[in-house]
Design a protein around this motif. Structure first.
Motif, PDB file in Angstrom:
ATOM      1  N   SER B  95       0.831  -1.201   0.000  1.00 36.24           N
ATOM      2  CA  SER B  95       0.000   0.000   0.000  1.00 36.24           C
ATOM      3  C   SER B  95       0.868   1.254   0.000  1.00 36.24           C
ATOM      4  N   SER B  96       2.091   1.160   0.534  1.00 36.10           N
ATOM      5  CA  SER B  96       2.992   2.310   0.508  1.00 36.10           C
ATOM      6  C   SER B  96       3.421   2.616  -0.920  1.00 36.10           C
ATOM      7  N   VAL B  98       1.579   2.178  -3.508  1.00 35.41           N
ATOM      8  CA  VAL B  98       0.435   2.881  -4.112  1.00 35.41           C
ATOM      9  C   VAL B  98       0.415   4.340  -3.658  1.00 35.41           C
ATOM     10  N   LEU B  99       0.699   4.550  -2.378  1.00 38.11           N
ATOM     11  CA  LEU B  99       0.671   5.912  -1.840  1.00 38.11           C
ATOM     12  C   LEU B  99       1.789   6.760  -2.468  1.00 38.11           C
ATOM     13  N   ARG B 102       0.699   7.780  -5.718  1.00 37.36           N
ATOM     14  CA  ARG B 102      -0.370   8.774  -5.634  1.00 37.36           C
ATOM     15  C   ARG B 102       0.200  10.150  -5.295  1.00 37.36           C
ATOM     16  N   LEU B 103       1.158  10.183  -4.379  1.00 38.67           N
ATOM     17  CA  LEU B 103       1.740  11.465  -3.983  1.00 38.67           C
ATOM     18  C   LEU B 103       2.798  11.918  -4.988  1.00 38.67           C
TER      19      LEU B 103
END
Lengths: 367, 514
Positions: B95-96, B98-99, B102-103
């Motif tokens: 999930s990191s 993905v983050l 995203r950022l």
């Protein structure tokens, strides 16, 4: 059954039990429904037999009346394996009366949530004393000294635990924090769970030290939850009664277990839930779990954290999602409810804030 | 060439080329050209709150505990415009990733100790020229391992990533990425000459550097200069292996010939190659066929009747490589083909210069040269080759070292195909008396001249420079020996025989062997 907010009740009848149960679950959404049926029917039987229990605010009692808090301590799984025989709480109170050479004129919940919100009611009925419309946490915290009484300088000791095996342990201790440590090892020996009678004090002490109206609030919330409405209506009604706020709606995309080394002070395994926001800004929420949801990160920024009460509402079922029922693919609303203001003081945050869960970040309500 | 700004701060791509980040796994790489100004070893979240922009943030201890901590660190780094976050593998989660995406913040995962990594990075960032030197050294090592021109260009293009590099000879791309030679508004070209034998420019390395990263130009120049020697070595090695080379060149030329005779090909349009890379069989040989081609046919002065000996091919190739290194030389049938390529229609000046260079060699090895016309593309080259061959046959009349241009030849070219040797052998049988005569050479020459002059004895005597009576008496003697050209049905045959004998005897020493 009347629906809607009715203010502080004067008494609790058998008919209020299902709402009380639901409300108690709402304020601690981690717990499943394993022992619901037996617990609710036992309480309803008790109240039907003994009559309604009087619910009073601490300031409605003479200040010199002695009061004692009750709660269940230990694990829920142990409670399901070894159900209470029903007299543990009364006997714990009697033992504490014996130790302190005094009679208690009222009981109150240590934490008005989970089963610990229900057992003081049973005890009040059995002891034929009023139940105080107040508690020490306004939700649940993990340790017994995480209470408003503790913040106000009251000691949990002397305290008595009585296990389902019929054994009793009395603990006399000066430092509040030590009480919990001493207690835990004994609870394991007593059978995994035990009835705890603690914080013996007077109604006058509780006027300034306890959090008021937290029991009648459970019944009001429970009535909302029992009403079969859609998730959106439910969230709106809950917001009106509890001041909760929806941070966002999303789909659970990942469950991470043991993502961090376990903290020694909190008796729970950490894990994470990752939620992909639907609509809005499309943020990525990360929920940090201990025995409850202790923090919500939105795109890595801390959006809510203990002592905020975070709960998830299952959109499809229109009801609360308990933490042990979460699965990837579920669509949930993330609700954040502020705790009592006392918990956002520097002392309160030091005790139950994000730092106490190993998250050394500033609380979003104090930034 | 610009001077290398050695103190310019490193960018992310540069750091990723050298240890320790060369070993890191790039989970998300937002912008490899991000500048890196300093490194922050973040042990606590408080430290994360004091990052300055363009930092490398190496997470460590509490800040690298995994789960929420990486998410919070990514957010803090994003808020403060850090260049990249480096995290130990234990703290990484899907999930990191993905983050990070995203950022839009770069995220690297390392297996090494974060403190060591941070210290090494600090050293590199504080002395960017050292990091660059290490990077250049690594690249030089890889370049030295290459044994082909394509391999060298491959290393350059991998190393420079978003800066395309191409090798050009005379302006056309023979290897690498054609994007390098395209003129673009926001790009700056870096050019490095590659000199062949005798300091003659052989080729050019061209790199197209995006203007935002223009201070990279010096570094790019260094790498291109480093690539010169491996390139030359690869080229020389390919040339040294001549037997393979000859076979390869023949095959390649056959391919070209086939391509040129494709009926679908529009003869007026030069063949266009795919922009990315030139076709391997022509580019590795360094052949250029786009644009205008003018062919040269080199032939032995005597028709050998078969392929010339391979020794002669080697000698010719050596001479070619010394004097005309960018002209191909291909053995074909009874001679050799070479051609000169230019981007647009030429006046023949360059060809004339080349021919002048070649003439002494041609004279030494008893060769003649024919030059074809200038035509466009592969079909044009093929046409020019045929023309050059005809011209070369005609040039045989002029003796060793003579050069004939096709546009001067005209219909005379038809005679070039005559099998002179075979016709002369026929004469041995049909005109036995004449061939036995001691004065046969002058007799044949006289009859040929008379026939050339349409039977006019006075014109023939003028051309031969002898008295008319001498011509008359030689003709009479020739008729006695069988060379009776009064009969119209035999006149052409006898004319051809005389031409063949004359052509054969004109070469020095030829008559002796008869």
């Amino acid at each position: 059954m009347s629906i809607g907010y009715v203010g502080s009740g004067k008494s609790i009848t058998a008919a209020d039990i299902p709402a009380l149960y639901e409300g108690a679950k709402f304020y601690s959404p981690a717990v499943g429904d394993a022992s619901k049926a037996s617990l609710v029917s036992w309480l309803m039987d008790l109240l039907e037999r003994n009559g309604p229990v009087v619910l009073v605010r601490p300031d409605a009692l003479p200040p010199q009346v002695h009061c004692v808090s009750l709660c269940v301590i230990g694990s829920g799984a142990a409670l399901a394996d070894l159900p209470p025989s029903g007299d543990e709480f009364v006997l714990a109170v009697r033992e504490l009366e014996h130790v302190m050479h005094r009679r208690f004129g009222a009981v109150y919940p240590l934490a008005a949530a989970t089963i610990s919100a229900l057992v003081p009611l049973a005890a009040a009925s059995q002891l034929d004393v009023p139940l105080l419309d107040a508690d020490g946490m306004g939700r649940t915290f993990a340790l017994i000294h995480h209470t408003s009484m503790s913040l106000a300088g009251l000691s949990p000791a002397p305290l008595v635990v009585r296990g389902p095996t019929g054994e009793t342990v009395t603990i006399e201790v000066r430092a509040s924090a030590r009480a919990d440590t001493l207690l835990r090892s004994n609870v394991d020996t007593l059978g995994g769970w035990a009835a705890l009678a603690s914080y013996p004090c007077t109604a006058g002490d509780l006027r300034r030290a306890a959090l008021p109206s937290t029991v009648s609030r459970l019944i009001n919330v429970g009535r909302l939850l029992l009403e079969p409405v859609g998730a959106d209506v439910l969230v709106t009604r809950l917001a009106a009664v509890t001041g909760c706020q929806r941070i966002g709606r999303g789909r659970i995309v990942e469950l991470e277990h043991l993502s961090r080394p376990s903290d020694v002070t909190i008796p729970a395994h950490p894990s994470s839930v990752v939620i992909d926001e639907i609509g809005g800004q499309g943020r990525l929420f990360r929920l940090e779990l201990r025995s409850e949801i202790v923090a919500v990160f939105a795109d890595g920024a801390l959006a809510a954290a203990a002592p905020d009460l975070v709960c998830l509402v299952d959109i499809l079922r229109g009801e609360l999602a308990t933490l042990d029922s979460l699965e990837p693919g579920d669509v949930v609303d993330v609700l954040v409810m502020p705790a009592d203001a006392i918990w956002y003081s520097a002392e309160g945050l030091a005790m139950v804030g994000p730092t106490s869960h190993g998250i050394p970040l500033d609380h979003p309500r104090r930034r | 060439m610009r001077n290398r700004p050695s103190t310019a701060s490193l960018d992310l791509a540069e750091l990723l080329r050298v240890e320790p980040l060369a070993r890191a796994e790039a989970v998300h790489l937002a912008d490899p050209s991000r500048r890196v100004h300093q490194v922050v070893l973040a042990e606590t979240f408080e430290r994360l709150g004091h990052i300055v922009p363009h930092s490398v943030v190496v997470l460590h201890a509490e800040a690298a505990a995994g789960g929420w901590s990486l998410a919070a660190a990514l957010h803090a780094a994003w808020e403060r415009n850090a260049s990249v976050v480096v995290v130990p593998r234990a703290a990484m989660s899907s999930s990191s990733a993905v983050l990070a995406e995203r950022l839009g913040i770069a995220l690297l995962v390392i297996d090494d100790d974060p403190v060591d990594v941070a210290l090494t990075l600090a050293g590199q960032i504080s002395a960017p020229q050292c990091a660059r030197a290490v990077r250049v050294a690594l690249c030089a090592e890889r370049l030295a391992e290459q044994s082909s021109i394509r391999g060298v260009l491959g290393v350059l293009n991998t190393e420079l990533g978003h800066v395309p590099v191409a090798l050009t000879i005379g302006g056309s791309v023979v290897a690498g990425r054609a994007a390098a030679v395209r003129e673009r508004a926001d790009h700056e070209q870096v050019r490095v000459q590659v000199h062949g034998a005798g300091e003659r420019p052989w080729a050019e390395l061209v790199a197209s550097v995006p203007t935002p990263a223009a201070d990279l130009g010096g570094h790019v120049g260094t790498l291109l200069r480093l690539a010169r020697l491996p390139l030359l070595a690869a080229w020389a090695q390919a040339r040294m292996d001549t037997s393979t080379q000859v076979a390869q060149e023949r095959a390649a030329f056959e391919m070209l010939r086939r391509l040129g005779s494709e009926p679908a090909t529009d003869r007026a349009v030069p063949v266009q190659y795919d922009g990315a890379e030139s076709t391997s069989w022509s580019s590795e040989l360094g052949w250029r066929v786009e644009g205008v081609n003018r062919a040269v046919w080199i032939a032995p002065i005597q028709d050998p009747g078969s392929e010339p000996p391979p020794e002669l091919t080697q000698l010719l190739r050596a001479t070619w490589q010394r004097h005309l290194p960018d002209w191909p030389i291909v053995a074909d049938d009874d001679g050799w083909i070479s051609w000169q390529n230019s981007a647009d229609a030429d006046s023949g000046t360059a060809m004339r210069r080349g021919i002048t260079t070649m003439t002494p060699t041609a004279r030494t090895h008893a060769l003649v040269l024919g030059v074809g016309g200038a035509h466009a593309g592969i079909p044009g080259l093929m046409r020019s080759v045929v023309e050059a061959r005809l011209a070369a046959y005609v040039a045989r009349e002029g003796g060793a070292g003579s050069v004939t241009w096709f546009d001067q030849v005209g219909a005379q070219a038809a005679l070039a195909w005559l099998p002179v040797g075979k016709i002369a052998q026929v004469a041995d049988f049909c005109l036995a008396d004449l061939m036995a005569a001691r004065d046969r050479s002058s007799l044949v020459e006289t009859v040929l001249t008379v026939l050339d002059c349409g039977g006019s004895l006075s014109q023939a005597s003028a051309r031969l420079g002898v008295h008319r009576n001498t011509v008359l008496s030689r003709v009479a003697r020739a008729k006695e020996l069988g060379l009776v050209f009064d009969d119209p049905s035999r006149r052409l045959a006898l004319h051809v025989v005389c031409y063949a004998l004359g052509a054969l005897w004109r070469t020095p020493g030829a008559e002796r062997s008869q």
